[in-house]
Enzyme design. Structure first.
Site, PDB file in Angstrom:
ATOM      1  N   CYS A   2       0.867  -1.169   0.000  1.00 59.95           N
ATOM      2  CA  CYS A   2       0.000   0.000   0.000  1.00 59.95           C
ATOM      3  C   CYS A   2       0.904   1.219   0.000  1.00 59.95           C
ATOM      4  CB  CYS A   2      -0.851   0.002   1.258  1.00 59.95           C
ATOM      5  SG  CYS A   2      -1.690  -1.576   1.519  1.00 59.95           S
ATOM      6  N   ARG A  27       0.776   1.965  -5.916  1.00 57.79           N
ATOM      7  CA  ARG A  27       1.008   0.902  -4.940  1.00 57.79           C
ATOM      8  C   ARG A  27      -0.280   0.184  -4.546  1.00 57.79           C
ATOM      9  NH1 ARG A  27       6.098   1.826  -2.736  1.00 57.79           N
ATOM     10  NH2 ARG A  27       5.682   0.392  -1.063  1.00 57.79           N
ATOM     11  N   TRP A  74      -3.862  -1.678  -1.110  1.00 56.10           N
ATOM     12  CA  TRP A  74      -3.986  -2.860  -1.952  1.00 56.10           C
ATOM     13  C   TRP A  74      -4.293  -3.995  -0.991  1.00 56.10           C
ATOM     14  CZ3 TRP A  74      -1.449  -7.627  -2.635  1.00 56.10           C
ATOM     15  CH2 TRP A  74      -1.803  -8.314  -3.798  1.00 56.10           C
ATOM     16  N   ASN A  98       1.737  -0.358   5.649  1.00 56.58           N
ATOM     17  CA  ASN A  98       2.026  -1.045   4.384  1.00 56.58           C
ATOM     18  C   ASN A  98       2.800  -2.302   4.739  1.00 56.58           C
ATOM     19  OD1 ASN A  98       2.861  -1.837   1.806  1.00 56.58           O
ATOM     20  ND2 ASN A  98       4.644  -0.484   1.873  1.00 56.58           N
ATOM     21  N   GLY A  99       2.314  -3.457   4.277  1.00 60.56           N
ATOM     22  CA  GLY A  99       3.014  -4.709   4.567  1.00 60.56           C
ATOM     23  C   GLY A  99       2.046  -5.756   5.083  1.00 60.56           C
ATOM     24  N   GLU A 479       5.504 -12.502 -22.353  1.00 58.37           N
ATOM     25  CA  GLU A 479       5.264 -11.095 -22.025  1.00 58.37           C
ATOM     26  C   GLU A 479       3.975 -10.595 -22.707  1.00 58.37           C
ATOM     27  OE1 GLU A 479       5.995  -8.936 -20.014  1.00 58.37           O
ATOM     28  OE2 GLU A 479       5.827  -6.965 -20.918  1.00 58.37           O
ATOM     29  N   LYS A 483       0.772  -9.123 -20.740  1.00 60.15           N
ATOM     30  CA  LYS A 483       0.249  -7.770 -20.988  1.00 60.15           C
ATOM     31  C   LYS A 483      -1.238  -7.845 -21.289  1.00 60.15           C
ATOM     32  CE  LYS A 483       2.653  -5.754 -19.694  1.00 60.15           C
ATOM     33  NZ  LYS A 483       4.021  -5.950 -19.287  1.00 60.15           N
ATOM     34  N   GLU A 486      -3.372  -8.858 -18.122  1.00 65.98           N
ATOM     35  CA  GLU A 486      -3.455  -7.935 -16.989  1.00 65.98           C
ATOM     36  C   GLU A 486      -4.255  -6.669 -17.289  1.00 65.98           C
ATOM     37  OE1 GLU A 486       1.179  -6.211 -17.039  1.00 65.98           O
ATOM     38  OE2 GLU A 486       0.181  -6.537 -15.147  1.00 65.98           O
ATOM     39  N   HIS A 502       2.443 -30.574 -27.311  1.00 64.78           N
ATOM     40  CA  HIS A 502       2.469 -31.332 -26.056  1.00 64.78           C
ATOM     41  C   HIS A 502       1.302 -30.958 -25.149  1.00 64.78           C
ATOM     42  CE1 HIS A 502       6.341 -33.008 -27.102  1.00 64.78           C
ATOM     43  NE2 HIS A 502       6.733 -31.782 -27.442  1.00 64.78           N
ATOM     44  N   LYS A 601       1.227  -1.586  -8.804  1.00 61.92           N
ATOM     45  CA  LYS A 601       2.471  -1.418  -9.546  1.00 61.92           C
ATOM     46  C   LYS A 601       3.643  -2.055  -8.829  1.00 61.92           C
ATOM     47  CE  LYS A 601       5.000   0.391 -12.816  1.00 61.92           C
ATOM     48  NZ  LYS A 601       5.009  -0.423 -14.050  1.00 61.92           N
TER      49      LYS A 601
HETATM   50  O1  M6R Z   1       8.966  -3.649  -9.948  1.00 65.65           O
HETATM   51  P1  M6R Z   1       9.279  -4.987 -10.518  1.00 65.65           P
HETATM   52  O2  M6R Z   1       9.920  -4.922 -11.869  1.00 65.65           O
HETATM   53  O3  M6R Z   1      10.092  -5.843  -9.579  1.00 65.65           O
HETATM   54  O4  M6R Z   1       7.883  -5.697 -10.688  1.00 65.65           O
HETATM   55  C1  M6R Z   1       7.782  -7.021 -11.120  1.00 65.65           C
HETATM   56  C2  M6R Z   1       6.380  -7.352 -11.530  1.00 65.65           C
HETATM   57  O5  M6R Z   1       5.499  -7.147 -10.460  1.00 65.65           O
HETATM   58  C3  M6R Z   1       5.908  -6.527 -12.728  1.00 65.65           C
HETATM   59  O6  M6R Z   1       6.746  -6.669 -13.819  1.00 65.65           O
HETATM   60  C4  M6R Z   1       4.477  -6.957 -13.129  1.00 65.65           C
HETATM   61  O7  M6R Z   1       4.489  -8.259 -13.615  1.00 65.65           O
HETATM   62  C5  M6R Z   1       3.906  -5.965 -14.160  1.00 65.65           C
HETATM   63  N1  M6R Z   1       2.573  -5.597 -13.783  1.00 65.65           N
HETATM   64  C6  M6R Z   1       3.835  -6.529 -15.525  1.00 65.65           C
HETATM   65  O8  M6R Z   1       3.307  -5.632 -16.441  1.00 65.65           O
END
Ligand code: M6R
Length: 606
Positions: A2, A27, A74, A98-99, A479, A483, A486, A502, A601
């Site tokens: 958070c 966050r 969050w 936060n935590g 990737e 993308k 998400e 497979h 994020k």
């Molecule tokens: O801040 P970081 O690069 O360590 O974050 C890693 C992942 O949480 C981050 O890449 C996440 O998968 C993204 N939302 C992908 O778009």
């Protein structure tokens, strides 16, 4: 995961708290709240959902206090309701956290038995009760907080206010970042310096286990053992923190379009273009003596690491071990003493990545990290930092950070290869020149958005989408799928093309688009066979390639024509169409592109 803020101000602070929280929404954004102290009296306002709901609440029911704390959540423990929103209160103590408090259930049982009544389903609320309990036993706020901190297990960044103490705020950090900001007659606290940028650039980062007593006159910092300590005051660059969407509808779009510039900037940090040579910072370890590199990261950063593995093994001839950080940390693999461990993270705060870093350090590894936030915990705990110069990335879906991570990885592979004599100066020159062309290729790709808008209509109707790639394009398939899922919430999977038969081929029918990332490299013919297998089962193929469409030898739903580039640098250019496909599908579907549901994020909890 958070965001928390605190202000000891000289005027009403509620609006400034909200302003700071806006910069921390990356966050988490499930709920938000603020509490202020007015003539010794604690008052709070909370709201479910985005920060604007809290703003509306404050407009109707303003707070006047000059001392306050704020939180954007969050959710981990307890649903994202207003009732579970922070700040939490107990008998004149108010906290934002936060935590995760791992022993909250046990603490809650003990406190309940002593007569404490809990109002929320959160782990965090026990902190307020613990402190209030110690104060009830006659301890002052500082002593009570110290006692409570000693009972908490888990990760926390905390800001705490006390009724009747308008000139006091206590902060604590264990496993979650926290920065103190110094103003003139005012003091600030925030999960990061970006939150405090409008108020001050004079910052102290608390270290692991630190806690601090703040008044308007300054801060007294203690370490985990309760010893008074001095921590450096640093000047954080507010200019680099200024963030807006420019002419774009979303941060994600802006960040996609920034790629030519930020990749150029990042490459220039590692390349002497006059000599066509890579210049790496001193890794503190002789590249010729590196027998293995272990990489760990999460999400998109992990996919950047996967690409890096292909490059380092192919060019520098060093074996690379790579794992998702959340697996690596519990697998606890044996590591050769004196080896190099590499961590990749945009935020530099990802809890699992940080935990693997600490494990590798305990195993005597040299620690290198590729991070975007230079002041982050991962950067600060590394022996050597290889920064990405992507600038602040606000969209939850990582885009420019990924291509900058790839840029650094490419330079690292070249630098290691040359140092080990695995490539000649002429080969180095060729690879460096290929990298130098990337910003131009990406700028060109960004001129053809119409094609992605058209494809978005079809993709938005799909329930499932498959992404295929081989070799260095396999991480791009992963990737692309990440993308799309998400930000559009469409189910998508990335597969190594060779794995198709497979299992995943069972999914193929005329309703499943298959996005094939297949540059015309030495593996292209192999991928052609996989496309035939998909086409034979009625699958709809979108081919992303620098070959002509008819090279696929089967009917295509679409062909995204890529510029001819060097095989080495293809992952950098091919990242862009997978980003644009996801972005346009999501915008067509009207999802919250920059703040997709359930995500945050920066993942600072396990
Ligand atoms: O801040 P970081 O690069 O360590 O974050 C890693 C992942 O949480 C981050 O890449 C996440 O998968 C993204 N939302 C992908 O778009």
């Amino acid at each position: 995961m958070c965001g928390i803020v605190g202000i000891l101000g000289t005027k009403p602070v509620a609006n400034d708290l909200v302003d700071a929280l806006r910069r921390l929404e990356y966050r988490g954004y499930d709920s938000a709240g603020v509490a202020t102290l007015e003539h010794g009296h604690l008052e709070r306002r909370r709201a479910q959902g985005k920060l604007r709901n809290l703003e509306q609440r404050l407009a109707k029911e303003p707070l006047q206090g000059h001392t306050g704390i704020g939180h954007t959540r969050w959710a981990t423990h307890g649903r994202p309701t207003e009732n579970n929103a922070h700040p939490h209160m107990s008998k004149g103590v108010s906290i934002v956290h936060n935590g995760i408090i791992e022993n909250f259930a046990e603490l809650r049982r003990t406190l309940s038995a002593k007569g404490h009544r809990f109002e929320t389903d959160t782990d965090s609320e026990v902190i307020a009760h613990l402190i209030a309990d110690a104060m009830h036993d006659g301890h002052d706020p500082v002593e009570a907080t110290k006692m409570a901190l000693g009972q908490l297990k888990g990760a926390f960044a905390l800001a705490i206010l006390f009724a009747g103490h308008d000139d006091l705020m206590i902060a604590a950090r264990q496993g979650s970042p926290l920065a103190i900001g110094y103003g003139t007659g005012e003091m600030y606290l925030g999960s990061d310096a970006i939150a405090l940028a409008p108020f001050t650039s004079d910052i102290t980062y608390l270290e692991e286990g630190d806690w601090a007593v703040l008044t308007r006159a300054g801060a007294t910092i203690y370490d985990a053992a309760g010893k008074k300590v001095k921590r450096a005051r640093v000047r954080s660059s507010a200019g680099s923190m200024l963030i807006d969407k420019g002419n774009h509808k979303h941060y994600m779009a802006k960040e996609i379009f920034e790629q030519p510039e930020v990749i150029s900037r990042t490459l220039a940090n590692y390349i002497d273009f006059v000599e066509s040579r890579v210049v790496l910072p001193d890794l503190g370890i002789n590249p010729a003596h590196i027998s293995q590199i272990s990489i760990s990261a999460c999400g998109t950063a992990y996919y950047a690491g996967l690409v890096g593995r292909y490059w380092i093994e192919r060019y520098a001839r060093i074996p690379v071990e790579i794992d998702i950080a959340s697996e690596f940390r519990y697998r606890e693999p044996p590591l050769q003493k004196g080896g190099l461990s590499l961590f990749i993270s945009q935020s530099g705060e990802t809890a699992d990545t940080l935990a693997t870093l600490r494990y590798c350090k305990s195993q005597g590894q040299r620690i290198a990290s590729i991070v975007n936030v230079k002041t982050s915990t991962i950067a600060r705990e590394s022996d050597v930092v290889l920064p990405t110069l992507a600038g602040p990335e606000i969209g939850v879906a990582s885009t420019k950070a990924f291509t900058c991570q790839l840029s650094v990885m490419a330079c690292l592979a070249i630098g290691l290869a040359r140092a080990r004599g695995a490539i000649s100066p002429a080969e180095e020159q060729e690879l460096v020149q290929a990298l130098a062309e990337i910003p131009r290729h990406i700028s060109h790709l960004l001129t053809n958005e119409a094609q992605y808008e058209a494809l978005a209509h079809d993709l938005s109707k799909a329930k499932d989408v498959l992404y295929l790639g081989r070799g260095v394009s396999y991480p791009l398939a992963l990737e692309g799928a990440l993308k799309l899922k998400e930000i559009s919430y469409i189910h998508a999977e990335g597969y190594a093309a060779g794995e198709l038969k497979h299992g995943p081929i069972a999914l193929i029918d005329e309703n499943v688009p298959v996005i094939v990332v297949a540059p015309n490299d030495h593996l292209f013919e192999k991928t052609v066979s996989n496309m035939q297998e998909v086409a034979a089962r009625g699958g709809k193929i979108i081919l992303v390639s620098d070959t002509a469409a008819d090279a696929a030898g089967c009917e295509l739903m679409a062909h995204i024509a890529m510029p001819k580039g060097h095989a080495f640098t293809n992952p950098l250019t091919y990242a862009v169409p997978v980003q644009l496909l996801a972005y346009h599908t999501a915008t067509f579907m009207g999802t919250d592109v920059d703040q997709p549901r359930n995500l945050a994020k920066s993942v600072t909890v396990e």
